[in-house]
Design a protein around this motif. Sequence first.
Motif, PDB file in Angstrom:
ATOM      1  N   CYS A 153      40.054 -30.143  -4.699  1.00  0.00           N
ATOM      2  CA  CYS A 153      41.242 -30.626  -3.991  1.00  0.00           C
ATOM      3  C   CYS A 153      41.222 -32.158  -3.933  1.00  0.00           C
ATOM      4  O   CYS A 153      40.200 -32.771  -3.600  1.00  0.00           O
ATOM      5  N   VAL A 154      42.337 -32.782  -4.284  1.00  0.00           N
ATOM      6  CA  VAL A 154      42.412 -34.250  -4.306  1.00  0.00           C
ATOM      7  C   VAL A 154      42.091 -34.841  -2.938  1.00  0.00           C
ATOM      8  O   VAL A 154      41.442 -35.890  -2.836  1.00  0.00           O
TER       9      VAL A 154
ATOM     10  N   GLU B  44      52.199 -29.274  -5.991  1.00  0.00           N
ATOM     11  CA  GLU B  44      51.011 -29.163  -5.140  1.00  0.00           C
ATOM     12  C   GLU B  44      50.334 -30.505  -4.869  1.00  0.00           C
ATOM     13  O   GLU B  44      49.463 -30.598  -3.999  1.00  0.00           O
TER      14      GLU B  44
ATOM     15  N   GLU C 143      48.159 -31.825  -6.715  1.00  0.00           N
ATOM     16  CA  GLU C 143      46.762 -31.646  -7.096  1.00  0.00           C
ATOM     17  C   GLU C 143      46.572 -32.051  -8.554  1.00  0.00           C
ATOM     18  O   GLU C 143      47.544 -32.199  -9.309  1.00  0.00           O
TER      19      GLU C 143
END
Length: 428
Positions: free
Chosen positions: A151-152, A222, A224
Amino acid sequence: MATGRGRMLQHWLQALGQPLRGSGAGLGRAGFSRFRKGPGVRSVAGCAAQRQHARQELHCERPSSSSSVSLDRMPSEVLLQIFSYLDAVSLLGMGCVSRRFYHLASDKACGLGWAIILKGKSGKEHVMEHVNLSINHTAVSLAWYGKHWPCVATLSTLELCGVTPVFMDWYKSPTKNRPRWRSLIARYSLSHLTESTMIGCDRLVQIFCLDPGLLVGLWKKEKELAFVMANLHLHQLVERSTLGSATIPYELPPHNAFEIDSTEYGLHGYQLHIDMHSTGVSYLCVTFRSFFTKKECIENGYVKLTVIHLKNDREHLPLIGKVGFFWKTNVFDGYIQSCSVMNVTLLDEFGKPFWCFSSPVGLRPAPSRPDCPNSLGQRYYVDYADVEGRVHMELMWFAKFEEYFVVSLEVYLHFTKINHWFGTHYQG
């Protein structure tokens, strides 16, 4: 340095006109023997034959079909036998010549690859080795994509490293057990994925450019990671990919300033190679030779070199096709308009690499100007800047021809770079 037979083979390869790009010698005059300056287009409103001729001339010259010896045409078995005479360092250099040479050199225990290390805020690391490689005339483009990205929001930095096997018999060990040596090339902060660094988007992804040369794609929905692409100029790529440590990049040897003061009367005899491309597609490939600038061409701490003059339409050059960036993941692929990768190599009057880079760039609409009627077409700017210099390109889109034309190209070199190179004390 290659050993006995290795040195003999290097000399033999160079005698065939096949420069060892990426070797310790860097890119010199020989590295550009296959390029020539594309002819200026007489008029952007010229006939179709003129534009077709310009397209053909812009492409790099191909070896003559009558050539008696060509490495590229040799069977893989023969090349593998030749490579068997090279040591590891020479193999790494050969691996940077082309995609085919890269795979053949790797088969002979070269093992050079590249990886990104995604570092989480908690200290956890995610290591990914490149899944795709594209070799351009003067740069390498590497891509990473997959289904399992962290996840970023949990990440802090991204590190780009060259990786090489610790032991020469690395191919005998299982992949997960192979000890690798990391050479840090660049470190990026993922907090910089902001609107100011976004250079384009389509309906699925947004792409961001982080200096030097990194392109990060995020899914629009998203937010992401979708993919990562690194663009590495071939100049001293082997050294940067192998001679650094896991925490400290390779440091270039001290530069010995030239004794002559070439800046006293301006900069003369410079050579610029520039190409713009996407994956497998070339939009521009051209070399300008023996251009110069006068000492008086000084703007805000930069020396200005004008390569293509706006008012001289004989110098204007077409870009082949509609400029755009092709991206790919293991699930989707797409195309983002008005983006590409720009490679620039500037050689000084002695044929030494003075300034080299490879970086994603975007086209942005330009304001109108009185000396260029808007009726001719929509104008765009392409800009790149780092601590050593800037490139400013002006394009014009002609709907009639469905082509962009480069109508202005300027290179700005920072005084700090010039003073370091020549041992001078210029003030901007």
